[in-house]
Design a protein around this motif. Structure first.
Motif, PDB file in Angstrom:
ATOM      1  N   SER A 337       0.936  -1.140  -0.082  1.00  0.00           N
ATOM      2  CA  SER A 337      -0.011   0.042  -0.054  1.00  0.00           C
ATOM      3  C   SER A 337       0.853   1.201  -0.065  1.00  0.00           C
ATOM      4  O   SER A 337       0.505   2.313  -0.754  1.00  0.00           O
ATOM      5  CB  SER A 337      -0.912  -0.036   1.314  1.00  0.00           C
ATOM      6  N   HIS A 338       1.954   1.319   0.684  1.00  0.00           N
ATOM      7  CA  HIS A 338       2.877   2.506   0.826  1.00  0.00           C
ATOM      8  C   HIS A 338       3.616   2.758  -0.613  1.00  0.00           C
ATOM      9  O   HIS A 338       3.506   3.869  -1.005  1.00  0.00           O
ATOM     10  CB  HIS A 338       3.984   2.343   1.817  1.00  0.00           C
ATOM     11  N   TYR A 341       0.892   4.032  -3.279  1.00  0.00           N
ATOM     12  CA  TYR A 341       0.673   5.403  -2.931  1.00  0.00           C
ATOM     13  C   TYR A 341       1.686   6.151  -3.461  1.00  0.00           C
ATOM     14  O   TYR A 341       1.967   7.220  -3.962  1.00  0.00           O
ATOM     15  CB  TYR A 341       0.428   5.407  -1.560  1.00  0.00           C
ATOM     16  N   ASP A 454       4.150  10.592   2.846  1.00  0.00           N
ATOM     17  CA  ASP A 454       3.482   9.618   3.352  1.00  0.00           C
ATOM     18  C   ASP A 454       4.214   8.737   4.531  1.00  0.00           C
ATOM     19  O   ASP A 454       4.424   7.526   4.726  1.00  0.00           O
ATOM     20  CB  ASP A 454       2.946   8.235   2.272  1.00  0.00           C
ATOM     21  N   HIS A 457       2.987   6.346   6.783  1.00  0.00           N
ATOM     22  CA  HIS A 457       2.560   4.953   5.822  1.00  0.00           C
ATOM     23  C   HIS A 457       1.041   4.784   6.300  1.00  0.00           C
ATOM     24  O   HIS A 457       0.432   3.757   6.227  1.00  0.00           O
ATOM     25  CB  HIS A 457       3.352   3.833   6.508  1.00  0.00           C
ATOM     26  N   GLN A 459      -1.222   6.904   4.272  1.00  0.00           N
ATOM     27  CA  GLN A 459      -2.071   7.151   3.016  1.00  0.00           C
ATOM     28  C   GLN A 459      -2.967   8.235   3.385  1.00  0.00           C
ATOM     29  O   GLN A 459      -4.058   8.238   3.005  1.00  0.00           O
ATOM     30  CB  GLN A 459      -2.601   6.063   2.202  1.00  0.00           C
ATOM     31  N   LYS A 460      -2.487   9.431   4.084  1.00  0.00           N
ATOM     32  CA  LYS A 460      -3.575  10.236   4.252  1.00  0.00           C
ATOM     33  C   LYS A 460      -3.999  11.180   3.282  1.00  0.00           C
ATOM     34  O   LYS A 460      -5.026  11.867   3.369  1.00  0.00           O
ATOM     35  CB  LYS A 460      -2.843  11.327   5.409  1.00  0.00           C
ATOM     36  N   GLN A 462      -5.905  12.047   0.051  1.00  0.00           N
ATOM     37  CA  GLN A 462      -6.942  11.468  -0.914  1.00  0.00           C
ATOM     38  C   GLN A 462      -7.029  12.053  -2.286  1.00  0.00           C
ATOM     39  O   GLN A 462      -7.486  11.576  -3.209  1.00  0.00           O
ATOM     40  CB  GLN A 462      -8.258  12.022  -0.113  1.00  0.00           C
TER      41      GLN A 462
END
Length: 513
Positions: A337-338, A341, A454, A457, A459-460, A462
């Protein structure tokens, strides 16, 4: 009709070959001629570690004949490439300089990962068959004189690719002293390689089903597939291939040489080649064997046609390089996910700054790979991430990348967390050119900024928009969570970014309700 005549000189392990192609948008790639001169460079290189002067002189004679032949065909452009037999010789640069001085031919040495990538582009020249066969679990086995490359595909995706350091000529030379004492030479070859094959299966196959194996390698393609007496077919069941292999092993070498019209040097490679393929086919549990009959030169012709927009490839080769990098990251437990992103952030910044950084699509690919691998060193040490990540990348082949490109990625990843030195300091440690140093600095600045956005980690962000406005890089972020940590740690990254690009990013936040 627009067309090009392109020449490929392939200085291989057992022979020096010239292939001449006519390439056009209408007719694709057509082979005009193939010339081949036997020259056992591998026997020199693998046995003594260097190429003899006698062999070098013979190579120069061949190069002069090839240049005359290319003039006769009106060749527009050509490339002369050397494989592992030259690459591994300690006097390689001296030999290349001699050839350049005496013949004007400039030989290029490619890394193993680049050559294997080109070889598999050769298969893709038969786009319909290639696209169809890799929809199922497929292993491409590329056997060279010094090593083999095993690449696994599943549903059009490259899963992994690994180099195993046993090729047919290396095996022949390694076993030359004890072959006469062996009752069954084939069993001895199998015993030498099966432990490495078993280790590969344990690490990379697991529950993966391999339905097809594809055999590559100039020996199989040139000397066997084009020889009707060999008994090989393009498409065989695994059992048919096993029967052929057992027949080859059971017939004495001199009889094989007479039956197929091969000299003893080439006939002596039959058993190692057959056993390598058979051992892998059995270990993988494959059902069918495809031998497309292509060679590395076909891959270089395909690559030239692709880069000059004379053909439109159906397969996404750049994605294969990225898939190889993603699977390396997976092996070292990188957060998916990191990096997903981060890739979006880093590539958005890169794309918005084209007028500033002046970099091209290839450098964009290097940045994306750096993002995918930037935390791999945490698998070994949480306190020395930069150095451990650097060492992992430098020790891991990434198909399609040169050694130089891999070093650039490794340095970008190292300096993501370590102090970035100035050129006199870094050049002493790495030997980087000034141009590559600037490239490393630019990619590092973008990677650091993307990583900082990030930092937790989580994912703030949007929404993300990046634009150039009045000599400012404006980064608009839509955030759904508290961004205090990231904002507080950004200053150092912004300072470095400004030093590299003479452009300071301006972060504008918009909180989502």
């Amino acid at each position: 009709m627009q067309y090009k005549v392109y020449g490929v000189i392939d200085i291989g392990v057992y022979a020096v070959n010239l292939n001449v192609y006519e390439i056009s948008r209408k007719n694709g790639i057509r082979t005009l001629d193939r010339l081949s001169y036997p020259l056992d460079l591998g026997k020199d290189s693998y046995a003594s570690g260097k190429i003899s002067q006698e062999t070098a002189n013979e190579l120069c004679v061949i190069m002069k004949e090839f240049t005359q032949a290319m003039k006769g065909y009106g060749v527009d452009e050509y490339i002369a490439i050397a494989t592992s037999a030259v690459r591994e010789a300690i006097n390689a640069q001296l030999i290349i300089a001699q050839v350049r001085q005496k013949t004007g031919v400039d030989i290029r040495i490619f890394s193993n990962s680049e050559l294997r990538f080109i070889s598999y582009k050769a298969i893709a020249s038969d786009q319909e068959a290639f696209g169809k066969i890799i929809q199922k679990g497929t292993a491409i086995i590329d056997v060279g004189g010094g090593s083999i490359q095993v690449s696994l595909f599943d549903k059009d995706n490259l899963i992994t690719t690994q180099n195993l350091r046993f090729g047919n000529l290396r095996i022949r030379e390694r076993l030359a002293g004890i072959r006469r004492d062996s009752v069954n030479y084939g069993d001895m070859v199998r015993e030498l390689i099966e432990a490495d094959v078993a280790s590969f299966c344990k690490m990379h196959l697991k529950d993966r089903k391999i339905a097809n194996v594809v055999f590559l390698g100039d020996y199989m393609s040139v000397f066997l597939m084009r020889n009707p007496a060999s008994g090989l077919k393009n498409l065989m069941s695994a059992q048919e291939y096993a029967d052929w292999c057992n027949e080859v092993i059971s017939i004495p070498q001199h009889e094989q040489a007479e039956r197929m019209g091969l000299d003893d040097e080439y006939a002596s490679l039959l058993v190692p080649t057959a056993v390598i393929y058979q051992t892998i086919t059995e270990a993988f549990g494959a059902e069918s064997v495809w031998i497309p009959g292509v060679e590395m030169a076909d891959g270089f012709a395909y690559d030239y046609a692709e880069k000059n927009h004379l053909i439109k490839p159906a397969h996404n080769f750049e994605n294969d390089i990225l898939m190889a990098a993603r699977n390396i990251g997976k092996r070292y437990a990188i957060s998916k996910s990191h990096v997903t992103y981060m890739s979006e952030v880093a590539l958005t910044i890169f794309d918005s700054m084209k007028k500033i950084h002046g970099l091209e699509r290839r450098e964009r690919l290097l940045l994306e790979i750096a993002v995918l691998l930037h935390d791999c060193g945490k698998y070994i040490s949480m306190s020395q991430v930069g150095d451990c990540s650097f060492n992992i990348i430098m020790a891991t082949e990434i198909i399609g990348l040169s050694h130089r490109e891999r070093e650039i990625i490794a340095l970008v990843v190292r300096y993501n967390t370590q102090r970035f030195g100035y050129y006199p300091e870094i050049s002493r440690l790495t030997g980087l050119s000034e141009a590559d140093y600037i490239l490393v600095a630019k990619l590092t600045a973008i990677l650091r900024l993307a990583n900082a956005l990030d930092r937790a980690h989580k994912q703030k962000i949007q929404g993300l928009k990046v634009s150039l406005q009045d000599q400012k890089l404006v980064i608009r972020l839509e955030i759904a969570k508290d961004f205090t940590l990231e904002r507080g740690l950004l200053e150092e990254k912004l300072d470095f970014f400004e030093e590299v690009f003479n452009l300071r990013p301006e972060i504008r936040l918009k909180k989502l309700v």
